[in-house]
Design an enzyme around this catalytic site. Structure first.
Site, PDB file in Angstrom:
ATOM      1  N   HIS A 289      -5.672  74.743  -2.127  1.00 19.45           N
ATOM      2  CA  HIS A 289      -6.941  75.359  -2.549  1.00 19.45           C
ATOM      3  C   HIS A 289      -6.664  76.544  -3.451  1.00 19.45           C
ATOM      4  CE1 HIS A 289      -7.502  79.063  -0.007  1.00 19.45           C
ATOM      5  NE2 HIS A 289      -6.785  78.428   0.897  1.00 19.45           N
ATOM      6  N   GLU A 333     -12.706  76.134  -0.653  1.00 17.27           N
ATOM      7  CA  GLU A 333     -12.080  75.862   0.647  1.00 17.27           C
ATOM      8  C   GLU A 333     -12.466  76.916   1.658  1.00 17.27           C
ATOM      9  OE1 GLU A 333      -8.724  76.247   3.652  1.00 17.27           O
ATOM     10  OE2 GLU A 333      -9.654  77.697   2.298  1.00 17.27           O
ATOM     11  N   GLU A 334     -12.541  78.161   1.198  1.00 13.83           N
ATOM     12  CA  GLU A 334     -12.772  79.262   2.123  1.00 13.83           C
ATOM     13  C   GLU A 334     -14.153  79.231   2.766  1.00 13.83           C
ATOM     14  OE1 GLU A 334     -10.606  81.049   3.271  1.00 13.83           O
ATOM     15  OE2 GLU A 334      -9.004  81.406   1.834  1.00 13.83           O
TER      16      GLU A 334
END
Length: 514
Positions: A289, A333-334
């Protein structure tokens, strides 16, 4: 205690790992040491050079510095990171695709406040945005904003808690029968998603929501969590069991709860690059990511995996693989693996069947590192154990110890293993604590976090351990090339792993959902 760093001053990756025997250096050597008669996995590993990896990290750091201190998805910092990676790949001759998708963006604009007004004035310590060091409470991702001062009203609490997690506090609308509109709802973590609890409380007229940990061993501390997306407009925070128990008694406790958040829909991209050569019916995929959290530049999380993967891809461009190789740098992604989720969800079934395996690299340069390989024999689809063994083979050749790490759903392998695609990868640790056994194996400090700057402003280029970064980048090259030139790489299973899916259902990298 000071962090452990091994700076690469000059030359090639071997300079960072003098303890490794030269004959076994593989990916720790530079191109000048490569043996043209060696297998391609050794040649690719030997072509990796430490200064190039660090230059990518320096570029990510400079991008963050110029764009508000972060590279979060949906921000200019991410867009500049995307363009940097894509341009490098295009120049190397890859077919590059920017896969666009919309996603629910979230950030805390200022630090939250929670304080007891009566019967006993008390101020609770907030968790900083990003959740790097837990305080007495933490704002849940996608919480609304507000600043109510109101009476706390418990809803269907189980105190003392049952021996096993089982609380249904706030899970049903009828739990709020008799709830006084305008009060702050006090709920207990349990068996249903936080979003269900928060929406039910909001529908009942709650001006804010406090969800405290349930109370069993392992479920007592403050937790970070997510509501899964926008929609809740009142403040929602998570607290420890002790704070929740304190607020539950006596009755008529008055609390001020303030959050200042932004939840909107924004657009971002995945960066995909594919070799022009190779068997298109046998696709080998590797990803990392690219986004950071809003609260920091994300140089270890996950500039490290992104930089290592980028350097491997650039070196791979000189090879003619037997199988098609596809590289990916994921967005968002986070906020819950959103980029990889989007990719897998929109991949036609015929193309899924051609995708033989997925390799994931997330946080490969932690300052207090351990060399961790995802445990393919536990929770991964068929073929994942073979991938784990191949990584282990590389570390064993270098005489470097390694340990397994579980598929817990916290990174971008999750969407792949959920549809039965074999997976594996590397990790050096996040907010978890290094054990004494790991200290014996890897050095560093037992009892300390693998990455004390996890999700923090201090996750800068100074937060990277060069040895861990170099060794792991060599392992990336070795593994990618192994399968790029394999006549029979691991193949996709037909069923998902129930154990892995449970982990995915319960946890995202950005936080728990229930």
């Amino acid at each position: 205690m000071p962090r452990i760093f091994r700076r690469v001053r000059t030359g090639r990756v071997i300079a960072a790992t003098a303890a490794v025997p030269l004959v076994l250096s593989l990916g720790l050597a530079g191109a000048a040491y490569a043996d043209p008669g060696a297998p391609p996995e050794r040649q690719l590993a030997e072509s990796v050079q430490a200064p190039n990896i660090k230059r990518h990290l320096e570029a990510f750091q400079n991008i963050a510095n110029a764009n508000g201190g972060n590279r979060a998805a949906g921000t200019p910092g991410y867009d500049a990171s995307r363009d940097y990676v894509a341009e490098k790949l295009r120049r190397a001759g890859y077919q590059v695709t920017l896969q666009k998708f919309d996603f629910p963006f979230f950030q805390e604009r200022s630090t939250a406040v929670m304080e007891q007004i009566s019967p006993e004035p008390k101020t609770y310590r907030p968790t900083p945005p990003g959740g790097s060091q837990l305080g007495d409470f933490a704002t849940l991702t996608y919480s609304g904003s507000g600043n109510p001062t109101a009476t706390v009203q418990g809803v269907d609490l189980v105190l003392p808690p049952s021996p096993e997690p089982s609380s249904t506090s706030g899970c049903e609308a009828q739990d709020f029968a008799g709830f006084k509109s305008g009060n702050i709802a006090l709920l207990q973590r349990g068996t249903c998603p936080f979003a269900d609890k928060a929406r039910n409380a909001q529908a009942a007229g709650a001006s804010g929501v406090i969800i405290f940990n349930e109370g069993q061993p392992g479920r007592t501390d403050t937790f970070t969590g997510t509501l899964g997306g926008p929609g809740v407009t009142v403040p929602v925070v998570g607290t420890s069991f002790a704070v929740g128990e304190d607020l539950a008694s006596p009755a008529n406790t008055v609390v001020r709860l303030k959050t200042d958040t932004e939840s909107t829909t924004r657009t971002t991209h995945n960066v995909l690059a594919e070799t022009k050569r190779g068997n298109a019916d046998k696709v080998v995929m590797a990803g990392a990511h690219l986004d950071s959290v809003v609260s920091g530049p994300g140089i270890n999380d996950n500039g490290s995996g992104s930089a290592g993967l980028l350097e491997v891809a650039l070196r791979m461009a000189a090879f003619q693989p037997q199988n098609k190789v596809r590289f990916a740098w994921w967005g968002a992604e986070e906020l819950g693996l959103l980029g990889s989720e989007h990719y897998v969800a929109n991949l036609p079934e015929a193309d899924r069947n051609k995708l033989r395996l997925y390799l994931n690299f997330d946080m490969i340069g932690s300052p207090n590192y351990a060399f961790k390989i995802y445990d393919g024999s536990e929770g991964g689809p068929a073929g994942s154990a073979e991938i784990e063994k191949n990584f282990a083979r590389y570390f064993d050749m270098l005489r470097i110890p390694h340990v397994p790490t579980p598929f817990d759903g916290r990174s971008d392998y999750g969407p792949f293993i959920a549809v039965g695609i074999p997976a594996g990868g590397l990790f050096t640790g996040a907010e978890g604590i290094k054990t004494p056994e790991e200290q014996q194996m890897f050095g560093g400090e037992a009892g300390k976090a693998y990455d004390p700057c996890y999700h923090s402003p201090c996750d800068t280029i100074a937060n990277i351990n060069d040895r861990a970064l170099a060794v792991n980048t060599g392992a990336i090259a070795y593994s990618v090339a192994t399968y790029a030139f394999s006549a029979d790489p691991p193949s996709r299973a037909t069923t998902k792993s129930a154990a892995t899916q449970r982990g995915k259902d319960q946890m995202y990298h950005g936080g728990l959902i229930k």
